[in-house]
Design an enzyme around this catalytic site. Sequence first.
Site, mmCIF file in Angstrom:
data_model
loop_
_atom_site.group_PDB
_atom_site.id
_atom_site.type_symbol
_atom_site.label_atom_id
_atom_site.label_comp_id
_atom_site.label_asym_id
_atom_site.label_seq_id
_atom_site.Cartn_x
_atom_site.Cartn_y
_atom_site.Cartn_z
ATOM 1 N NE ARG A 255 -4.222 -1.520 -0.003
ATOM 2 C CZ ARG A 255 -4.322 -2.630 -0.726
ATOM 3 N NH1 ARG A 255 -3.288 -3.021 -1.469
ATOM 4 N NH2 ARG A 255 -5.435 -3.337 -0.712
ATOM 5 C CD GLU B 158 -2.615 3.664 -5.516
ATOM 6 O OE1 GLU B 158 -3.730 3.131 -5.758
ATOM 7 O OE2 GLU B 158 -1.664 3.046 -5.026
ATOM 8 C CG HIS C 133 -2.955 -0.524 -6.733
ATOM 9 N ND1 HIS C 133 -3.337 0.203 -5.622
ATOM 10 C CD2 HIS C 133 -2.931 -1.822 -6.318
ATOM 11 C CE1 HIS C 133 -3.541 -0.603 -4.593
ATOM 12 N NE2 HIS C 133 -3.295 -1.836 -4.985
ATOM 13 C CB ILE C 134 -1.393 -3.333 -12.761
ATOM 14 C CG1 ILE C 134 0.138 -3.280 -12.898
ATOM 15 C CG2 ILE C 134 -2.040 -2.085 -13.321
ATOM 16 C CD1 ILE C 134 0.625 -3.384 -14.333
ATOM 17 C CB ALA D 172 -3.878 -8.132 -7.547
#
Length: 334
Positions: free
Chosen positions: A240, A269, A288-289, A291
């Site tokens: 995070r 973000e 934030h890719i 996953a």
Amino acid sequence: MNTLKTACVAWDAEEIPEWVPPQIEAAGVKFEALQCQTASEALLFARNADIIWVMGGSNLITREIIPQLDSCGAIIRSGSGTDNIPVDLATEYGIIVANTPDATTVPVAEHTIGLLLSVVRRIPIHDRLVRQGEWNDSKSTPRFLLQGSTVGLIGFGRIARCVADRLAPFGVKLILVYDPFVDAEAIVKGNVKNVDLPQLLSESDFISIHTPLLEETHHLISEVEISQMKSTCVVINTSRGSVVDNKALANALREGRVWGAGLDVLESEPPDEDDLLLQLDNVVLTSHIGARHEGHLDGFWQLSVETIIDLSRGKWPVSYVNPGVKPRWKLTER
């Protein structure tokens, strides 16, 4: 346990897969869903639900509505992080907070390795140079190898352990771990060394962060911690954004006090246009890719449905983040 009602109040997808409602209802659980826009709407819709399901990072379950969820015995947050759920207050009210980290473990671990290699081998820089017509194997030469290095993992949960497994074939010399909650068996099984945070910071060539965002981990890595790192250190964060003080890290990267960074998560973000991190060549950024992959939502849906079914059968879920909770329901161990 009597027939339960599950209310899905938000989902990070265009629609709920057709197979989800019948599979839940086949287990004797009533299922309702509404894409709520506000916390008050979620409260109105799910107030009498036994299980409240948040499929993704929605912030609908607030501290204000938790005390009003008189029937709720569990909140399911599909995915790994639960920083969008007031876990401490839910625990106080006897509400289990379950998640589905197994859906994200492998892709985030692979993305972590990808970011590390991209920074260390300076792949984005050379990609840009070639595209600009400059074929130069002596400019921005990669400086380090993973082989023979010391890697520090901050947090040693599912993802970090998966990262450690994938680092081993690169021939790293030592993997250090800082995790106050890790058990001795996991350390032995992972073939890693458990140390305190200052030792990890000062001895690691590469540091990868894998801790959840909690009140006590906010800015866990700030100016003080950064000052303890090697000037040749590379920092990777796929957890995070707010676990790291982004401004302090950006200044250290600009001033050469930290060699490089690979960041999939940021404090803001998307980042502000004037964010210093966007201006630095020694930083690799992704949106934030970590996953994500084709079909990644399937795992979120399936594991969440299985969690609902387990709870309906009076079983503890496979994964929950508040082990100290005294649940409203009588549950048996798996």
